[in-house]
Design a protein around this motif. Structure first.
Motif, PDB file in Angstrom:
ATOM      1  N   UNK A  48      -2.723  13.738   5.939  1.00  0.00           N
ATOM      2  CA  UNK A  48      -4.145  13.876   5.647  1.00  0.00           C
ATOM      3  C   UNK A  48      -5.015  13.251   6.727  1.00  0.00           C
ATOM      4  N   UNK A  49      -6.230  13.791   6.880  1.00  0.00           N
ATOM      5  CA  UNK A  49      -7.196  13.185   7.794  1.00  0.00           C
ATOM      6  C   UNK A  49      -7.784  11.907   7.210  1.00  0.00           C
ATOM      7  N   UNK A  50      -7.504  11.636   5.947  1.00  0.00           N
ATOM      8  CA  UNK A  50      -8.041  10.433   5.300  1.00  0.00           C
ATOM      9  C   UNK A  50      -7.302   9.190   5.756  1.00  0.00           C
ATOM     10  N   UNK A  51      -7.750   8.580   6.837  1.00  0.00           N
ATOM     11  CA  UNK A  51      -7.051   7.448   7.455  1.00  0.00           C
ATOM     12  C   UNK A  51      -7.716   6.101   7.185  1.00  0.00           C
ATOM     13  N   UNK A  52      -8.687   6.062   6.275  1.00  0.00           N
ATOM     14  CA  UNK A  52      -9.422   4.809   6.072  1.00  0.00           C
ATOM     15  C   UNK A  52      -8.495   3.634   5.785  1.00  0.00           C
ATOM     16  N   UNK A  53      -7.656   3.771   4.761  1.00  0.00           N
ATOM     17  CA  UNK A  53      -6.821   2.636   4.362  1.00  0.00           C
ATOM     18  C   UNK A  53      -5.831   2.266   5.461  1.00  0.00           C
ATOM     19  N   UNK A  54      -5.250   3.275   6.117  1.00  0.00           N
ATOM     20  CA  UNK A  54      -4.298   2.987   7.194  1.00  0.00           C
ATOM     21  C   UNK A  54      -4.954   2.194   8.312  1.00  0.00           C
ATOM     22  N   UNK A  55      -6.163   2.585   8.679  1.00  0.00           N
ATOM     23  CA  UNK A  55      -6.864   1.882   9.755  1.00  0.00           C
ATOM     24  C   UNK A  55      -7.337   0.509   9.301  1.00  0.00           C
ATOM     25  N   UNK A  56      -7.736   0.400   8.039  1.00  0.00           N
ATOM     26  CA  UNK A  56      -8.151  -0.909   7.514  1.00  0.00           C
ATOM     27  C   UNK A  56      -6.984  -1.890   7.561  1.00  0.00           C
ATOM     28  N   UNK A  62       0.848  -1.191   0.000  1.00  0.00           N
ATOM     29  CA  UNK A  62       0.000   0.000   0.000  1.00  0.00           C
ATOM     30  C   UNK A  62       0.884   1.243   0.000  1.00  0.00           C
ATOM     31  N   UNK A  63       0.518   2.231  -0.827  1.00  0.00           N
ATOM     32  CA  UNK A  63       1.156   3.545  -0.833  1.00  0.00           C
ATOM     33  C   UNK A  63       0.054   4.566  -0.601  1.00  0.00           C
ATOM     34  N   UNK A  64       0.201   5.407   0.415  1.00  0.00           N
ATOM     35  CA  UNK A  64      -0.844   6.366   0.749  1.00  0.00           C
ATOM     36  C   UNK A  64      -1.068   7.386  -0.362  1.00  0.00           C
ATOM     37  N   UNK A  65      -2.298   7.870  -0.469  1.00  0.00           N
ATOM     38  CA  UNK A  65      -2.601   8.973  -1.370  1.00  0.00           C
ATOM     39  C   UNK A  65      -1.860  10.220  -0.893  1.00  0.00           C
ATOM     40  N   UNK A  66      -1.227  10.925  -1.831  1.00  0.00           N
ATOM     41  CA  UNK A  66      -0.477  12.155  -1.524  1.00  0.00           C
ATOM     42  C   UNK A  66       0.323  11.961  -0.232  1.00  0.00           C
ATOM     43  N   UNK A  67       1.300  11.086  -0.238  1.00  0.00           N
ATOM     44  CA  UNK A  67       1.993  10.729   1.007  1.00  0.00           C
ATOM     45  C   UNK A  67       2.719  11.881   1.691  1.00  0.00           C
ATOM     46  N   UNK A  68       3.011  12.955   0.969  1.00  0.00           N
ATOM     47  CA  UNK A  68       3.709  14.082   1.585  1.00  0.00           C
ATOM     48  C   UNK A  68       2.809  14.912   2.487  1.00  0.00           C
ATOM     49  N   UNK A  69       1.483  14.715   2.420  1.00  0.00           N
ATOM     50  CA  UNK A  69       0.528  15.462   3.227  1.00  0.00           C
ATOM     51  C   UNK A  69       0.023  14.578   4.368  1.00  0.00           C
ATOM     52  N   UNK A 116       8.456   6.947  -1.039  1.00  0.00           N
ATOM     53  CA  UNK A 116       7.405   7.946  -0.864  1.00  0.00           C
ATOM     54  C   UNK A 116       6.715   7.707   0.468  1.00  0.00           C
ATOM     55  N   UNK A 117       6.830   8.669   1.361  1.00  0.00           N
ATOM     56  CA  UNK A 117       6.219   8.528   2.674  1.00  0.00           C
ATOM     57  C   UNK A 117       6.043   9.913   3.296  1.00  0.00           C
ATOM     58  N   UNK A 118       5.330   9.962   4.389  1.00  0.00           N
ATOM     59  CA  UNK A 118       5.216  11.190   5.158  1.00  0.00           C
ATOM     60  C   UNK A 118       6.429  11.279   6.084  1.00  0.00           C
ATOM     61  N   UNK A 119       7.226  12.309   5.896  1.00  0.00           N
ATOM     62  CA  UNK A 119       8.417  12.489   6.729  1.00  0.00           C
ATOM     63  C   UNK A 119       7.981  13.091   8.055  1.00  0.00           C
ATOM     64  N   UNK A 120       8.026  12.301   9.118  1.00  0.00           N
ATOM     65  CA  UNK A 120       7.535  12.727  10.411  1.00  0.00           C
ATOM     66  C   UNK A 120       8.482  13.676  11.127  1.00  0.00           C
ATOM     67  N   UNK A 121       7.940  14.405  12.089  1.00  0.00           N
ATOM     68  CA  UNK A 121       8.739  15.349  12.861  1.00  0.00           C
ATOM     69  C   UNK A 121       9.802  14.618  13.681  1.00  0.00           C
TER      70      UNK A 121
END
Length: 257
Positions: A131-139, A122-129, A183-188
């Motif tokens: 997003x509040x769209x957590x459906x796939x991550x939670x699934x 799985x690769x998140x939609x717009x991984x640099x953001x 491609x991922x969200x670079x965390x703080x």
């Protein structure tokens, strides 16, 4: 605690957020009024607001609103969510009036037990953001938990590892700390550790897992958390590098919210 633009939030004001799931957020662990990487959290909110709404975010106002959720002492996790209550599902291009929702929850007692992860493609939609769209991550997290793991670890179709559901992943190959090139969200927390400790960045594949001496997960809520299992591969729960990274992160001075 839940406030929208500094006032108690009403159910109708959250309806659009719940039904459209369009917005972005950041979560911060606040210890005695201070946040590690606060400026990075604010930079994230500013960048993502421009990406989703095409407008500037007043970060000083955001800090004022977030401060209202923080007690005089102790630890708490504060989430700042930015969304437009007036968003039209048929015309999202008109969404340009972001509002600030601040919520809080108790902070986890650190360190947390080691994490057991199941890989999934799985690769998140717009991984640099963020997003509040957590459906796939939670699934995928739910699926992993039903299979006896704690969370999901994302890879692409070639088995290149990117990130966890709500966390970054790092590795120690015996010589170097390695962050995955993907491609991922670079965390703080990831950014702060990159500043604090020498590292390499390169593609890491599932096939590389057995050769790793230590694996760890990072995010603002948990800091540095050991990973003890990826699929059928067992990794030592304790390692000096994980202890060192955890100490380096905890030694980062917090910025006053």
């Amino acid at each position: 605690m839940a406030e929208l633009n500094g006032k108690p939030v009403e159910v109708d004001q959250l309806k659009n957020l719940a039904l459209t799931n369009y917005g972005h957020f950041t979560s911060m662990r606040v210890d005695d009024g201070r946040v590690r990487g606060l400026s990075l959290h604010m930079e994230r909110l500013t960048r993502d607001c421009q990406a989703l709404f095409g407008t500037e975010l007043d970060v000083e106002r955001v800090r004022d609103l977030a401060r209202r959720a923080v007690p005089s002492g102790g630890s708490i996790t504060v989430r700042v969510t930015v969304f437009d209550p007036g968003l039209d599902l048929g015309h999202p291009s008109s969404a340009n009036d972001p509002h600030v929702l601040v919520t809080s929850r108790s902070a986890a007692r650190l360190p947390l037990p080691a994490l057991r992860a199941q890989s999934t493609t799985y690769v998140r939609d717009v991984p640099s953001v963020k997003s509040v769209g957590l459906f796939a991550s939670l699934h995928h997290r739910r699926t992993a938990q039903l299979n006896g793991f704690d969370d999901a670890l994302f890879t692409d179709a070639q088995g290149v590892i990117s990130e966890g559901g709500t966390w970054n992943i790092g590795f120690f190959d015996g010589d170097h700390v390695v962050w995955p090139e993907a491609d991922c969200l670079v965390g703080v927390t990831m950014q702060l550790l990159k500043q604090a400790h020498e590292h390499d960045t390169r593609p890491v594949r599932l096939a590389d897992i057995p050769s790793m001496k230590a694996i760890f997960a990072t995010n603002a809520a948990v800091g540095v958390r050991a990973v003890s299992c990826v699929d059928e591969n067992t990794i030592p729960e304790t390692h000096t590098i994980v202890d060192a990274l955890r100490k380096q992160y905890m030694d980062v001075p917090g910025e006053l919210l």
